[in-house]
Write a protein that holds these residues in place. Sequence first.
Motif, PDB file in Angstrom:
ATOM      1  N   GLU A   1      64.281 -38.535  73.395  1.00 55.72           N
ATOM      2  CA  GLU A   1      63.544 -39.677  73.948  1.00 55.72           C
ATOM      3  C   GLU A   1      64.235 -40.992  73.587  1.00 55.72           C
ATOM      4  O   GLU A   1      64.436 -41.870  74.445  1.00 55.72           O
TER       5      GLU A   1
ATOM      6  N   ASN B   1      67.721 -41.356  75.386  1.00 55.09           N
ATOM      7  CA  ASN B   1      67.555 -41.737  76.798  1.00 55.09           C
ATOM      8  C   ASN B   1      67.084 -43.187  76.939  1.00 55.09           C
ATOM      9  O   ASN B   1      67.461 -43.875  77.885  1.00 55.09           O
ATOM     10  N   TYR B   2      66.285 -43.646  76.004  1.00 51.36           N
ATOM     11  CA  TYR B   2      65.846 -45.043  75.987  1.00 51.36           C
ATOM     12  C   TYR B   2      67.045 -45.974  75.788  1.00 51.36           C
ATOM     13  O   TYR B   2      67.189 -46.985  76.477  1.00 51.36           O
TER      14      TYR B   2
ATOM     15  N   LEU C   1      70.208 -45.227  76.434  1.00 56.03           N
ATOM     16  CA  LEU C   1      71.052 -45.100  77.616  1.00 56.03           C
ATOM     17  C   LEU C   1      70.539 -45.978  78.764  1.00 56.03           C
ATOM     18  O   LEU C   1      71.304 -46.684  79.413  1.00 56.03           O
ATOM     19  N   LYS C   2      69.229 -45.942  78.978  1.00 60.38           N
ATOM     20  CA  LYS C   2      68.635 -46.759  80.038  1.00 60.38           C
ATOM     21  C   LYS C   2      68.876 -48.252  79.778  1.00 60.38           C
ATOM     22  O   LYS C   2      69.292 -48.984  80.677  1.00 60.38           O
ATOM     23  N   ASN C   3      68.662 -48.677  78.541  1.00 62.98           N
ATOM     24  CA  ASN C   3      68.829 -50.091  78.217  1.00 62.98           C
ATOM     25  C   ASN C   3      70.281 -50.544  78.277  1.00 62.98           C
ATOM     26  O   ASN C   3      70.569 -51.644  78.741  1.00 62.98           O
TER      27      ASN C   3
ATOM     28  N   LYS D   1      72.648 -49.341  80.098  1.00 65.08           N
ATOM     29  CA  LYS D   1      73.063 -49.424  81.504  1.00 65.08           C
ATOM     30  C   LYS D   1      72.537 -50.706  82.155  1.00 65.08           C
ATOM     31  O   LYS D   1      73.243 -51.345  82.934  1.00 65.08           O
ATOM     32  N   LEU D   2      71.302 -51.077  81.834  1.00 66.65           N
ATOM     33  CA  LEU D   2      70.740 -52.301  82.395  1.00 66.65           C
ATOM     34  C   LEU D   2      71.468 -53.545  81.895  1.00 66.65           C
ATOM     35  O   LEU D   2      71.578 -54.538  82.616  1.00 66.65           O
TER      36      LEU D   2
ATOM     37  N   ARG E   1      79.123 -49.355  84.222  1.00 66.39           N
ATOM     38  CA  ARG E   1      77.702 -49.020  84.112  1.00 66.39           C
ATOM     39  C   ARG E   1      77.465 -47.524  84.335  1.00 66.39           C
ATOM     40  O   ARG E   1      76.708 -46.887  83.616  1.00 66.39           O
ATOM     41  N   ARG E   2      78.104 -46.963  85.311  1.00 67.78           N
ATOM     42  CA  ARG E   2      77.915 -45.531  85.616  1.00 67.78           C
ATOM     43  C   ARG E   2      78.507 -44.615  84.550  1.00 67.78           C
ATOM     44  O   ARG E   2      78.135 -43.450  84.460  1.00 67.78           O
TER      45      ARG E   2
ATOM     46  N   SER F   1      71.143 -52.841  72.720  1.00 69.66           N
ATOM     47  CA  SER F   1      70.319 -51.681  73.040  1.00 69.66           C
ATOM     48  C   SER F   1      69.952 -50.894  71.792  1.00 69.66           C
ATOM     49  O   SER F   1      68.830 -50.393  71.669  1.00 69.66           O
TER      50      SER F   1
END
Length: 132
Positions: free
Chosen positions: A30, A33-34, A36-38, A40-41, A54-55, A110
């Motif tokens: 969890e 992934n949090y 990773l999401k941040n 990337k943003l 980003r990718r 992040s």
Amino acid sequence: MEIQGLDELSQTLNNMSNNFDEEAEKALNEVANYILKNVKLKTPVAQKDGGTLRRSWQVKKTGELTRIIYNNVHYAPHVEYGHRTRLGTGKSKPKGTIKFVKGRYMLRKSLELAEKKMETEFSSIIENLWKE
């Protein structure tokens, strides 16, 4: 003389030790992934043909309770930490024209955000294991 609740405490501690790895694995996924999401943003994208950096962010499981968040694009460290420009490196350039592009610190920021998430995730693990 018998101590009341000692059997219950022993059973609770056994349940905690048996279920900890599974619960910790869920929480770690969890949090990874949090992050990773941040990240990337927060990663900048070039206006023309952009998005490669980003990718390219990924999470890799390296052990039972370890994850690595990485980017294998060769210029990722330069965007993260900053870099010098080519101005002022040639003989014909005037002195004092070396410029520095500041880092974006997308991974560092992040990770700082994720520290709070980790605390809450692992606190909830302890609470859930204690209740069982």
